[in-house]
Design a protein around this motif. Sequence first.
Motif, PDB file in Angstrom:
ATOM      1  N   SER A   1      10.815   8.875   9.884  1.00  0.00           N
ATOM      2  CA  SER A   1      11.526   9.882  10.686  1.00  0.00           C
ATOM      3  C   SER A   1      10.748  10.238  11.962  1.00  0.00           C
ATOM      4  O   SER A   1      11.222  11.009  12.786  1.00  0.00           O
ATOM      5  CB  SER A   1      11.759  11.157   9.859  1.00  0.00           C
ATOM      6  OG  SER A   1      10.529  11.840   9.658  1.00  0.00           O
ATOM      7  N   ASN A   2       9.542   9.665  12.116  1.00  0.00           N
ATOM      8  CA  ASN A   2       8.672  10.006  13.249  1.00  0.00           C
ATOM      9  C   ASN A   2       8.878   9.009  14.391  1.00  0.00           C
ATOM     10  O   ASN A   2       8.409   7.869  14.333  1.00  0.00           O
ATOM     11  CB  ASN A   2       7.210  10.006  12.772  1.00  0.00           C
ATOM     12  CG  ASN A   2       6.255  10.492  13.853  1.00  0.00           C
ATOM     13  OD1 ASN A   2       6.378  10.163  15.019  1.00  0.00           O
ATOM     14  ND2 ASN A   2       5.272  11.278  13.450  1.00  0.00           N
TER      15      ASN A   2
ATOM     16  N   CYS B   1       4.725   3.688   8.414  1.00  0.00           N
ATOM     17  CA  CYS B   1       4.635   5.047   8.963  1.00  0.00           C
ATOM     18  C   CYS B   1       5.801   5.842   8.404  1.00  0.00           C
ATOM     19  O   CYS B   1       6.688   5.285   7.747  1.00  0.00           O
ATOM     20  CB  CYS B   1       4.662   5.033  10.499  1.00  0.00           C
ATOM     21  SG  CYS B   1       6.281   4.660  11.217  1.00  0.00           S
ATOM     22  N   ASP B   2       5.819   7.133   8.669  1.00  0.00           N
ATOM     23  CA  ASP B   2       6.951   8.004   8.333  1.00  0.00           C
ATOM     24  C   ASP B   2       8.143   7.534   9.165  1.00  0.00           C
ATOM     25  O   ASP B   2       8.097   7.528  10.393  1.00  0.00           O
ATOM     26  CB  ASP B   2       6.549   9.446   8.683  1.00  0.00           C
ATOM     27  CG  ASP B   2       7.703  10.444   8.632  1.00  0.00           C
ATOM     28  OD1 ASP B   2       8.856  10.044   8.412  1.00  0.00           O
ATOM     29  OD2 ASP B   2       7.436  11.638   8.838  1.00  0.00           O
TER      30      ASP B   2
ATOM     31  N   GLY C   1       1.460  11.369  11.356  1.00  0.00           N
ATOM     32  CA  GLY C   1       1.951  10.321  12.257  1.00  0.00           C
ATOM     33  C   GLY C   1       1.084   9.083  12.335  1.00  0.00           C
ATOM     34  O   GLY C   1       1.280   8.238  13.221  1.00  0.00           O
TER      35      GLY C   1
ATOM     36  N   LYS D   1       2.108  12.278   7.260  1.00  0.00           N
ATOM     37  CA  LYS D   1       2.655  13.503   7.879  1.00  0.00           C
ATOM     38  C   LYS D   1       2.149  13.695   9.301  1.00  0.00           C
ATOM     39  O   LYS D   1       2.860  14.224  10.153  1.00  0.00           O
ATOM     40  CB  LYS D   1       2.299  14.727   7.029  1.00  0.00           C
ATOM     41  CG  LYS D   1       3.161  14.865   5.790  1.00  0.00           C
ATOM     42  CD  LYS D   1       2.797  16.112   4.992  1.00  0.00           C
ATOM     43  CE  LYS D   1       3.719  16.266   3.787  1.00  0.00           C
ATOM     44  NZ  LYS D   1       3.246  17.317   2.874  1.00  0.00           N
TER      45      LYS D   1
ATOM     46  N   GLU E   1       7.715   8.689  17.433  1.00  0.00           N
ATOM     47  CA  GLU E   1       6.529   8.169  18.121  1.00  0.00           C
ATOM     48  C   GLU E   1       5.788   7.148  17.245  1.00  0.00           C
ATOM     49  O   GLU E   1       5.326   6.108  17.744  1.00  0.00           O
ATOM     50  CB  GLU E   1       5.607   9.337  18.505  1.00  0.00           C
ATOM     51  CG  GLU E   1       4.337   8.943  19.237  1.00  0.00           C
ATOM     52  CD  GLU E   1       4.552   8.116  20.505  1.00  0.00           C
ATOM     53  OE1 GLU E   1       3.592   7.445  20.924  1.00  0.00           O
ATOM     54  OE2 GLU E   1       5.667   8.118  21.088  1.00  0.00           O
ATOM     55  N   SER E   2       5.672   7.410  15.951  1.00  0.00           N
ATOM     56  CA  SER E   2       5.011   6.459  15.045  1.00  0.00           C
ATOM     57  C   SER E   2       5.801   5.152  14.959  1.00  0.00           C
ATOM     58  O   SER E   2       5.219   4.063  14.955  1.00  0.00           O
ATOM     59  CB  SER E   2       4.863   7.060  13.650  1.00  0.00           C
ATOM     60  OG  SER E   2       4.079   8.225  13.709  1.00  0.00           O
TER      61      SER E   2
END
Length: 201
Positions: A40-41, A37-38, A22, A20, A43-44
């Motif tokens: 939907s992120n 990683c997530d 990131g 969560k 930057e991640s």
Amino acid sequence: MIMIIKSINDNLHYIIECFKRGDIIVLPTDTLFALSCDASNVESVRKIFEYKVRGKEKSLPLFFYDIEQIRQVCELNNLALMLAQRFWPGALTLVLPIKKNQNLIAENVYNSGESLAVRIPNSMHLQTVIKELGKPIVATSANISGQAPVKDSAEALKVFGERVVIIEGKSKPLPSTIIKINDKDYEVIREGQIKINQIEE
């Protein structure tokens, strides 16, 4: 600070918090170690491309919780559904067309590409993480592009250093089998744990 988590099972809530916020996580799966990683992120996802030195024209494979979650992102025809129901959860990756209006994953996961490699891992712990997170996770092999995948947490530390959270575990000897689904038929991209004769049956 080096962050090594001893057990995925005993630290599920903490691992979900890491996703969560990131973090980039190196984790054992039912096949090879994954850099995750997530999904939907933005930057991640960008960091995963950077850490892997992966070409931006490529997409990243994803793990999902169930077929319904995959339907939010990809098109599944009858053949895809048949293979999914036979081999998931498990070591079969399907390359499926991306829905034009999906909004569950970050666009830089696939960088304007038309298809995505997806699967449901045969790991109750990972499925719990994805379900609780409510979003799919990136699951690309933990390595620098063109180099061998890491075998264990010590190797992951050497390759990625303190930039990632590492979950201890062992890599399985074989990766997943990758099948690309076309309109009427399929194409074998890579034979892995699941043999091609099992697919043909």
